[in-house]
Scaffold this motif. Sequence first.
Motif, PDB file in Angstrom:
ATOM      1  N   ILE A  71       0.834  -1.203   0.000  1.00 34.94           N
ATOM      2  CA  ILE A  71       0.000   0.000   0.000  1.00 34.94           C
ATOM      3  C   ILE A  71       0.862   1.243   0.000  1.00 34.94           C
ATOM      4  CG2 ILE A  71      -1.646   1.346   1.364  1.00 34.94           C
ATOM      5  CD1 ILE A  71      -2.817  -1.329   2.317  1.00 34.94           C
ATOM      6  N   LYS A  72       1.934   1.217   0.802  1.00 36.33           N
ATOM      7  CA  LYS A  72       2.823   2.372   0.893  1.00 36.33           C
ATOM      8  C   LYS A  72       3.487   2.651  -0.447  1.00 36.33           C
ATOM      9  CE  LYS A  72       6.594   4.215   3.711  1.00 36.33           C
ATOM     10  NZ  LYS A  72       7.532   3.940   4.814  1.00 36.33           N
ATOM     11  N   ASN A  73       3.940   1.582  -1.128  1.00 35.60           N
ATOM     12  CA  ASN A  73       4.587   1.754  -2.434  1.00 35.60           C
ATOM     13  C   ASN A  73       3.612   2.259  -3.477  1.00 35.60           C
ATOM     14  OD1 ASN A  73       7.065   0.896  -1.461  1.00 35.60           O
ATOM     15  ND2 ASN A  73       6.752  -1.235  -2.057  1.00 35.60           N
ATOM     16  N   GLU A  74       2.377   1.734  -3.471  1.00 30.67           N
ATOM     17  CA  GLU A  74       1.371   2.170  -4.440  1.00 30.67           C
ATOM     18  C   GLU A  74       0.998   3.634  -4.196  1.00 30.67           C
ATOM     19  OE1 GLU A  74      -1.846  -0.524  -4.042  1.00 30.67           O
ATOM     20  OE2 GLU A  74      -0.920  -2.095  -5.279  1.00 30.67           O
ATOM     21  N   THR A  75       0.886   4.024  -2.922  1.00 24.67           N
ATOM     22  CA  THR A  75       0.565   5.413  -2.598  1.00 24.67           C
ATOM     23  C   THR A  75       1.668   6.341  -3.049  1.00 24.67           C
ATOM     24  OG1 THR A  75      -0.704   4.694  -0.677  1.00 24.67           O
ATOM     25  CG2 THR A  75      -0.015   7.009  -0.741  1.00 24.67           C
ATOM     26  N   LYS A  76       2.912   5.931  -2.792  1.00 27.25           N
ATOM     27  CA  LYS A  76       4.055   6.750  -3.188  1.00 27.25           C
ATOM     28  C   LYS A  76       4.106   6.914  -4.698  1.00 27.25           C
ATOM     29  CE  LYS A  76       9.043   7.141  -2.504  1.00 27.25           C
ATOM     30  NZ  LYS A  76      10.249   6.508  -1.919  1.00 27.25           N
ATOM     31  N   LYS A  77       3.817   5.816  -5.422  1.00 26.39           N
ATOM     32  CA  LYS A  77       3.830   5.873  -6.886  1.00 26.39           C
ATOM     33  C   LYS A  77       2.732   6.786  -7.393  1.00 26.39           C
ATOM     34  CE  LYS A  77       3.685   2.918 -10.990  1.00 26.39           C
ATOM     35  NZ  LYS A  77       3.563   1.536 -11.496  1.00 26.39           N
ATOM     36  N   SER A  78       1.539   6.690  -6.766  1.00 27.49           N
ATOM     37  CA  SER A  78       0.417   7.526  -7.183  1.00 27.49           C
ATOM     38  C   SER A  78       0.712   8.997  -6.945  1.00 27.49           C
ATOM     39  CB  SER A  78      -0.838   7.097  -6.427  1.00 27.49           C
ATOM     40  OG  SER A  78      -1.908   7.943  -6.733  1.00 27.49           O
ATOM     41  N   GLU A  79       1.343   9.287  -5.803  1.00 23.80           N
ATOM     42  CA  GLU A  79       1.631  10.681  -5.474  1.00 23.80           C
ATOM     43  C   GLU A  79       2.645  11.299  -6.420  1.00 23.80           C
ATOM     44  OE1 GLU A  79       2.857  10.424  -1.463  1.00 23.80           O
ATOM     45  OE2 GLU A  79       0.818  10.447  -0.641  1.00 23.80           O
ATOM     46  N   SER A  80       3.507  10.472  -7.010  1.00 23.01           N
ATOM     47  CA  SER A  80       4.555  10.993  -7.873  1.00 23.01           C
ATOM     48  C   SER A  80       4.093  11.168  -9.310  1.00 23.01           C
ATOM     49  CB  SER A  80       5.783  10.061  -7.837  1.00 23.01           C
ATOM     50  OG  SER A  80       5.456   8.774  -8.343  1.00 23.01           O
ATOM     51  N   ALA A  81       2.872  10.747  -9.619  1.00 32.12           N
ATOM     52  CA  ALA A  81       2.368  10.860 -10.981  1.00 32.12           C
ATOM     53  C   ALA A  81       2.157  12.325 -11.356  1.00 32.12           C
ATOM     54  CB  ALA A  81       1.067  10.078 -11.134  1.00 32.12           C
ATOM     55  N   ILE A  82       2.421  12.648 -12.610  1.00 38.22           N
ATOM     56  CA  ILE A  82       2.216  14.002 -13.123  1.00 38.22           C
ATOM     57  C   ILE A  82       0.756  14.129 -13.556  1.00 38.22           C
ATOM     58  CG2 ILE A  82       2.894  15.642 -14.911  1.00 38.22           C
ATOM     59  CD1 ILE A  82       5.594  14.080 -15.011  1.00 38.22           C
ATOM     60  N   ASN A  83       0.068  15.120 -13.034  1.00 38.12           N
ATOM     61  CA  ASN A  83      -1.337  15.337 -13.363  1.00 38.12           C
ATOM     62  C   ASN A  83      -1.453  16.228 -14.600  1.00 38.12           C
ATOM     63  OD1 ASN A  83      -2.154  13.936 -10.988  1.00 38.12           O
ATOM     64  ND2 ASN A  83      -1.796  15.784  -9.796  1.00 38.12           N
ATOM     65  N   VAL A  84      -2.099  15.706 -15.627  1.00 42.49           N
ATOM     66  CA  VAL A  84      -2.285  16.452 -16.871  1.00 42.49           C
ATOM     67  C   VAL A  84      -3.776  16.584 -17.144  1.00 42.49           C
ATOM     68  CG1 VAL A  84      -1.866  16.510 -19.353  1.00 42.49           C
ATOM     69  CG2 VAL A  84      -0.088  15.650 -17.817  1.00 42.49           C
ATOM     70  N   VAL A  85      -4.259  17.810 -17.237  1.00 43.26           N
ATOM     71  CA  VAL A  85      -5.683  18.086 -17.458  1.00 43.26           C
ATOM     72  C   VAL A  85      -5.899  18.508 -18.908  1.00 43.26           C
ATOM     73  CG1 VAL A  85      -7.665  19.476 -16.760  1.00 43.26           C
ATOM     74  CG2 VAL A  85      -5.950  18.811 -15.057  1.00 43.26           C
ATOM     75  N   ILE A  86      -6.867  17.871 -19.564  1.00 42.58           N
ATOM     76  CA  ILE A  86      -7.184  18.186 -20.967  1.00 42.58           C
ATOM     77  C   ILE A  86      -8.698  18.249 -21.125  1.00 42.58           C
ATOM     78  CG2 ILE A  86      -6.912  17.492 -23.388  1.00 42.58           C
ATOM     79  CD1 ILE A  86      -4.511  15.794 -22.508  1.00 42.58           C
ATOM     80  N   ASN A 106       6.702  10.749 -25.025  1.00 44.12           N
ATOM     81  CA  ASN A 106       7.919  11.509 -24.727  1.00 44.12           C
ATOM     82  C   ASN A 106       8.270  11.600 -23.247  1.00 44.12           C
ATOM     83  OD1 ASN A 106       8.751  12.486 -27.452  1.00 44.12           O
ATOM     84  ND2 ASN A 106       6.709  13.378 -27.429  1.00 44.12           N
ATOM     85  N   THR A 107       7.679  10.736 -22.442  1.00 41.95           N
ATOM     86  CA  THR A 107       8.057  10.708 -21.027  1.00 41.95           C
ATOM     87  C   THR A 107       8.024   9.284 -20.502  1.00 41.95           C
ATOM     88  OG1 THR A 107       7.580  11.565 -18.814  1.00 41.95           O
ATOM     89  CG2 THR A 107       5.696  11.081 -20.204  1.00 41.95           C
ATOM     90  N   LYS A 108       8.928   8.999 -19.578  1.00 42.59           N
ATOM     91  CA  LYS A 108       8.943   7.709 -18.888  1.00 42.59           C
ATOM     92  C   LYS A 108       8.340   7.841 -17.491  1.00 42.59           C
ATOM     93  CE  LYS A 108      13.011   5.954 -21.365  1.00 42.59           C
ATOM     94  NZ  LYS A 108      14.404   5.428 -21.245  1.00 42.59           N
ATOM     95  N   SER A 109       8.009   9.038 -17.101  1.00 45.41           N
ATOM     96  CA  SER A 109       7.428   9.268 -15.781  1.00 45.41           C
ATOM     97  C   SER A 109       5.957   8.858 -15.779  1.00 45.41           C
ATOM     98  CB  SER A 109       7.547  10.753 -15.411  1.00 45.41           C
ATOM     99  OG  SER A 109       8.897  11.171 -15.415  1.00 45.41           O
ATOM    100  N   PRO A 110       5.449   8.426 -14.612  1.00 46.41           N
ATOM    101  CA  PRO A 110       4.018   8.093 -14.541  1.00 46.41           C
ATOM    102  C   PRO A 110       3.176   9.353 -14.717  1.00 46.41           C
ATOM    103  CG  PRO A 110       5.016   8.029 -12.355  1.00 46.41           C
ATOM    104  CD  PRO A 110       6.145   8.180 -13.331  1.00 46.41           C
ATOM    105  N   VAL A 111       2.131   9.237 -15.519  1.00 44.18           N
ATOM    106  CA  VAL A 111       1.237  10.368 -15.796  1.00 44.18           C
ATOM    107  C   VAL A 111      -0.196   9.941 -15.527  1.00 44.18           C
ATOM    108  CG1 VAL A 111       0.384  11.968 -17.548  1.00 44.18           C
ATOM    109  CG2 VAL A 111       2.794  11.295 -17.561  1.00 44.18           C
ATOM    110  N   LYS A 185       7.508  15.999 -17.653  1.00 41.35           N
ATOM    111  CA  LYS A 185       8.014  16.169 -16.290  1.00 41.35           C
ATOM    112  C   LYS A 185       8.759  17.495 -16.154  1.00 41.35           C
ATOM    113  CE  LYS A 185      10.736  13.869 -12.695  1.00 41.35           C
ATOM    114  NZ  LYS A 185      11.550  12.675 -12.345  1.00 41.35           N
ATOM    115  N   GLU A 186       9.473  17.882 -17.206  1.00 40.42           N
ATOM    116  CA  GLU A 186      10.205  19.150 -17.184  1.00 40.42           C
ATOM    117  C   GLU A 186       9.247  20.330 -17.067  1.00 40.42           C
ATOM    118  OE1 GLU A 186      13.008  21.781 -20.215  1.00 40.42           O
ATOM    119  OE2 GLU A 186      12.970  19.597 -20.419  1.00 40.42           O
ATOM    120  N   LEU A 187       8.131  20.257 -17.770  1.00 45.61           N
ATOM    121  CA  LEU A 187       7.131  21.324 -17.686  1.00 45.61           C
ATOM    122  C   LEU A 187       6.488  21.347 -16.302  1.00 45.61           C
ATOM    123  CD1 LEU A 187       5.463  23.545 -19.030  1.00 45.61           C
ATOM    124  CD2 LEU A 187       3.931  21.776 -19.912  1.00 45.61           C
TER     125      LEU A 187
END
Length: 366
Positions: A71-86, A106-111, A185-187
Amino acid sequence: MAHVRLKLCVVLLGICWSLLLVYVMSSLKWQPGDLNAAQHIPQAGEKANIPMARAAKSQMLIKEILDAIKIKNETKKSESAINVVISGDEETLLGVMAVINSVVANTKSPVHFYITLPKIVIPDFRKWIMKTKLHKIKYTIRPHSPEMPKGKPHFAKIYLFSIFPELEGKFVYLDSDVIVQGNIKELNNVPLDENHLGAFSEDCTSVSKRFNMAKPRYSTHINLQHPKLKGNKIKPMACTFNTNVFVANMTKWKAENVTMQLLDWVMSSSRRQPIYGQEPETDEAEAAMLIVLYHKTVQLPHLWHVGDLGVTAGASYSRDFIATAKLLHWNGHFKPWARRAAFIEMWMKYYIPDPDKKYKPIRKYL
């Protein structure tokens, strides 16, 4: 001798296991009282099998520890996701799909995408996602707010709080007529301090040749004669900013009551006394953001918003420059899916055909 070795191995194994448990428990901030509270005390008449009870209790403890780690790992992963609104609609759904694909490519980060569309279009979006290579993306989709004007999906910027009440922290807002060529992620990492409510591209310092000549000002975008603006501190010659691509922090927006301020200004606009000025492309949504966020924004890096690609059908930049740009924006009349547009091949690179063939670009220009 063999018996002694066996006993020694058992002791060493026990010590290693104990150390492992201590390490795991300490990483989870486990308290000794937690174990005592979970112990089972045999009742009167109950046959107590101490070894079996201890074994069962150990297995339960290990399971709880492993579940907590998961649960801790899943929460940490979720919190690190980049939020993109369209936000989009039936006419711009092709663009929405291309934007999403360009971000993912163009990104390897979780979105995590927050998509808002008219209710009638949502089933088409879901099928489009499910039947293409985008089926693995993480997204939340909600219908437009009932208060939004039909055919103006960009008004979602004003209603983000009511559409996505669970959205917290930083987010990137993208219009449906953009393509992201850089790592999102840079943006997202553009710094925002406590005095700023968002990062936007300032029109007067844009790389756009059109804006460099026009020098958009508040006097042309805002009706400074509106009753609510009388006595305000807005400078008529202050430079405007583009509200179609930006980075903001929703937690701060909630704390500063930004959404209610935006809605208040939109409701203050009427045909007789609009809050927007003489600029043809300005409406209540843009005007409200320009007013509420006046002098509360920071500048986006220039390459993260190369705009006005849809103002004319011809190219206004060199191909080498377009290749280095990290975000392309076809704001204006000429959309790459609707008619002939500049650098349409850059948009086609991320275009994903509709598997059901319901939505199609105008092919004669492609």
